[in-house]
Every structure is written in structure tokens, then in C-alpha cells.
Scaffold this motif. Structure first.
Motif, PDB file in Angstrom:
ATOM      1  N   UNK A  72       0.845  -1.188   0.000  1.00 53.56           N
ATOM      2  CA  UNK A  72       0.000   0.000   0.000  1.00 53.56           C
ATOM      3  C   UNK A  72       0.881   1.238   0.000  1.00 53.56           C
ATOM      4  N   UNK A  73       0.218   2.375  -0.105  1.00 54.91           N
ATOM      5  CA  UNK A  73       0.943   3.643  -0.080  1.00 54.91           C
ATOM      6  C   UNK A  73       1.981   3.700  -1.193  1.00 54.91           C
ATOM      7  N   UNK A  74       1.530   3.357  -2.415  1.00 56.16           N
ATOM      8  CA  UNK A  74       2.403   3.381  -3.603  1.00 56.16           C
ATOM      9  C   UNK A  74       3.639   2.528  -3.415  1.00 56.16           C
ATOM     10  N   UNK A  75       3.480   1.426  -2.716  1.00 58.27           N
ATOM     11  CA  UNK A  75       4.595   0.501  -2.540  1.00 58.27           C
ATOM     12  C   UNK A  75       5.525   0.836  -1.396  1.00 58.27           C
ATOM     13  N   UNK A  76       5.233   1.887  -0.678  1.00 56.46           N
ATOM     14  CA  UNK A  76       6.124   2.268   0.415  1.00 56.46           C
ATOM     15  C   UNK A  76       5.962   1.357   1.624  1.00 56.46           C
ATOM     16  N   UNK A  77       4.848   0.650   1.691  1.00 51.91           N
ATOM     17  CA  UNK A  77       4.647  -0.318   2.760  1.00 51.91           C
ATOM     18  C   UNK A  77       4.312  -1.665   2.132  1.00 51.91           C
ATOM     19  N   UNK A  78       4.958  -2.706   2.605  1.00 53.47           N
ATOM     20  CA  UNK A  78       4.703  -4.048   2.099  1.00 53.47           C
ATOM     21  C   UNK A  78       4.402  -4.968   3.265  1.00 53.47           C
ATOM     22  N   UNK A  79       3.570  -5.961   3.004  1.00 53.18           N
ATOM     23  CA  UNK A  79       3.181  -6.912   4.026  1.00 53.18           C
ATOM     24  C   UNK A  79       3.396  -8.335   3.508  1.00 53.18           C
ATOM     25  N   UNK A  80       3.616  -9.227   4.450  1.00 56.28           N
ATOM     26  CA  UNK A  80       3.645 -10.638   4.123  1.00 56.28           C
ATOM     27  C   UNK A  80       2.806 -11.353   5.178  1.00 56.28           C
ATOM     28  N   UNK A  81       1.629 -11.798   4.770  1.00 56.71           N
ATOM     29  CA  UNK A  81       0.764 -12.568   5.652  1.00 56.71           C
ATOM     30  C   UNK A  81       1.147 -14.025   5.512  1.00 56.71           C
ATOM     31  N   UNK A  82       1.553 -14.625   6.613  1.00 60.45           N
ATOM     32  CA  UNK A  82       2.010 -16.016   6.603  1.00 60.45           C
ATOM     33  C   UNK A  82       1.057 -16.858   7.440  1.00 60.45           C
ATOM     34  N   UNK A  83       0.530 -17.899   6.840  1.00 57.50           N
ATOM     35  CA  UNK A  83      -0.395 -18.797   7.526  1.00 57.50           C
ATOM     36  C   UNK A  83       0.087 -20.234   7.387  1.00 57.50           C
ATOM     37  N   UNK A  84      -0.493 -21.096   8.204  1.00 51.81           N
ATOM     38  CA  UNK A  84      -0.114 -22.525   8.181  1.00 51.81           C
ATOM     39  C   UNK A  84       1.400 -22.686   8.212  1.00 51.81           C
ATOM     40  N   UNK A  85       2.012 -21.975   9.130  1.00 52.00           N
ATOM     41  CA  UNK A  85       3.474 -21.962   9.199  1.00 52.00           C
ATOM     42  C   UNK A  85       4.025 -23.326   9.588  1.00 52.00           C
ATOM     43  N   UNK A  86       5.185 -23.623   9.011  1.00 50.27           N
ATOM     44  CA  UNK A  86       5.861 -24.900   9.248  1.00 50.27           C
ATOM     45  C   UNK A  86       7.246 -24.635   9.835  1.00 50.27           C
ATOM     46  N   UNK A  87       7.803 -25.597  10.536  1.00 53.05           N
ATOM     47  CA  UNK A  87       9.159 -25.401  11.071  1.00 53.05           C
ATOM     48  C   UNK A  87      10.164 -25.020   9.992  1.00 53.05           C
ATOM     49  N   UNK A  88       9.979 -25.514   8.790  1.00 60.60           N
ATOM     50  CA  UNK A  88      10.921 -25.185   7.712  1.00 60.60           C
ATOM     51  C   UNK A  88      10.783 -23.748   7.213  1.00 60.60           C
ATOM     52  N   UNK A  89       9.787 -23.025   7.702  1.00 62.49           N
ATOM     53  CA  UNK A  89       9.677 -21.592   7.383  1.00 62.49           C
ATOM     54  C   UNK A  89      10.571 -20.752   8.291  1.00 62.49           C
ATOM     55  N   UNK A  90      11.176 -21.375   9.282  1.00 59.06           N
ATOM     56  CA  UNK A  90      12.051 -20.661  10.196  1.00 59.06           C
ATOM     57  C   UNK A  90      13.233 -20.057   9.444  1.00 59.06           C
ATOM     58  N   UNK A  91      13.414 -18.757   9.594  1.00 57.45           N
ATOM     59  CA  UNK A  91      14.470 -18.050   8.874  1.00 57.45           C
ATOM     60  C   UNK A  91      14.460 -16.581   9.296  1.00 57.45           C
ATOM     61  N   UNK A  92      15.471 -15.860   8.847  1.00 62.54           N
ATOM     62  CA  UNK A  92      15.439 -14.408   8.915  1.00 62.54           C
ATOM     63  C   UNK A  92      14.793 -13.918   7.622  1.00 62.54           C
ATOM     64  N   UNK A  93      13.771 -13.114   7.767  1.00 58.27           N
ATOM     65  CA  UNK A  93      13.028 -12.607   6.621  1.00 58.27           C
ATOM     66  C   UNK A  93      13.463 -11.172   6.347  1.00 58.27           C
ATOM     67  N   UNK A  94      13.789 -10.915   5.081  1.00 52.51           N
ATOM     68  CA  UNK A  94      14.261  -9.607   4.648  1.00 52.51           C
ATOM     69  C   UNK A  94      13.289  -9.013   3.636  1.00 52.51           C
ATOM     70  N   UNK A  95      13.002  -7.748   3.772  1.00 52.78           N
ATOM     71  CA  UNK A  95      12.222  -7.093   2.725  1.00 52.78           C
ATOM     72  C   UNK A  95      13.153  -6.325   1.798  1.00 52.78           C
ATOM     73  N   UNK A  96      12.669  -6.126   0.594  1.00 50.39           N
ATOM     74  CA  UNK A  96      13.475  -5.537  -0.470  1.00 50.39           C
ATOM     75  C   UNK A  96      12.628  -4.552  -1.258  1.00 50.39           C
TER      76      UNK A  96
END
Length: 121
Positions: A72-96
Motif C-alpha cells: 500500500x501507499x504506492x509501494x512504500x509499505x509491504x506486508x507478508x501474511x504467513x499462515x499454516x506456518x511450518x518449522x521449515x519456514x524458520x528463517x530471517x526474513x528480509x524485505x526488499x
């Protein structure tokens, strides 16, 4: 001049949900694409999801149907909705932010410092 800050990481049980946010600050005119990447210990950084200025999205096969990227806001804000999370999703998440244009001209791709997501019981 351009800064990205992620928030929303943490510890969650398998099957749970988290919502990551990433806010861009600076004298930004436009951003062509916003992405989320992740890096698990001992592994290379990988693309999780990307959304273009026109709203086109692309997801890693491992998260399709479970994660949703939005902006939203012309791309100035980004979201990542994560559901049904699994142990293999464990990580450091970086936005770009890619294809950044300031009011003064083009700007190189920008990365946030990362936020830890841990999926464990």
C-alpha cells in the motif's frame, strides 16, 4: 537516503500465523517492486514473494497457498501474511525494494535489516 524497516517477526507454533510489515522511508517518488526473501541457517537467501507496482505477484512454490504479499501507499509499505506456518519456514526474513526512484532520480535496490521468524512447538 532510503531505509526499510521490518516488523512482525517472532516465535509461533506450527500451523500458526504471522504478519510481517516493511515500511520504506526517504524521499521516494515510486517503487516498482517489493519483495520478501528469507535465509535459514546454513542456506542461501531465497525469494519468498514479490509484488510489482501493478499488483502482479509471484511466490516460491514452498509458500504458495500459505503466504500472501500485499502493498500500500504506492509501494512504500509491504506486508507478508504467513499462515499454516511450518518449522521449515524458520528463517530471517528480509524485505526488499527494487526499481526505486527518488524525486531526485533512480536509487539502487534497498534491503531491510531482517526480522527473525521461528516456527517451533
Amino acid at each position: 537516503q532510503v531505509r526499510l524497516v521490518e516488523s512482525g517477526g517472532g516465535l509461533v507454533q506450527p500451523g500458526g500465523s504471522l504478519r510481517l510489515s516493511c515500511a520504506a522511508s526517504g524521499n521516494i517518488f515510486s517503487i516498482n517492486a517489493r519483495g520478501w526473501y528469507r535465509q535459514a541457517p546454513g542456506k542461501e537467501r531465497e525469494l519468498v514473494a514479490i509484488i510489482t507496482r501493478r499488483g502482479s505477484t509471484n511466490y516460491a512454490d514452498s509458500v504458495k497457498g500459505r503466504f500472501t504479499i500485499s502493498g500500500e501507499n504506492a509501494g512504500k509499505t509491504a506486508y507478508l501474511q504467513m499462515s499454516s506456518l511450518k518449522p521449515e519456514d524458520t528463517a530471517v526474513y528480509y524485505c526488499n525494494a527494487d526499481g526505486v526512484t527518488l524525486w531526485s532520480g533512480p536509487y539502487p535496490p534497498v534491503w531491510g535489516p531482517g526480522t527473525q521468524v521461528t516456527v517451533s512447538s
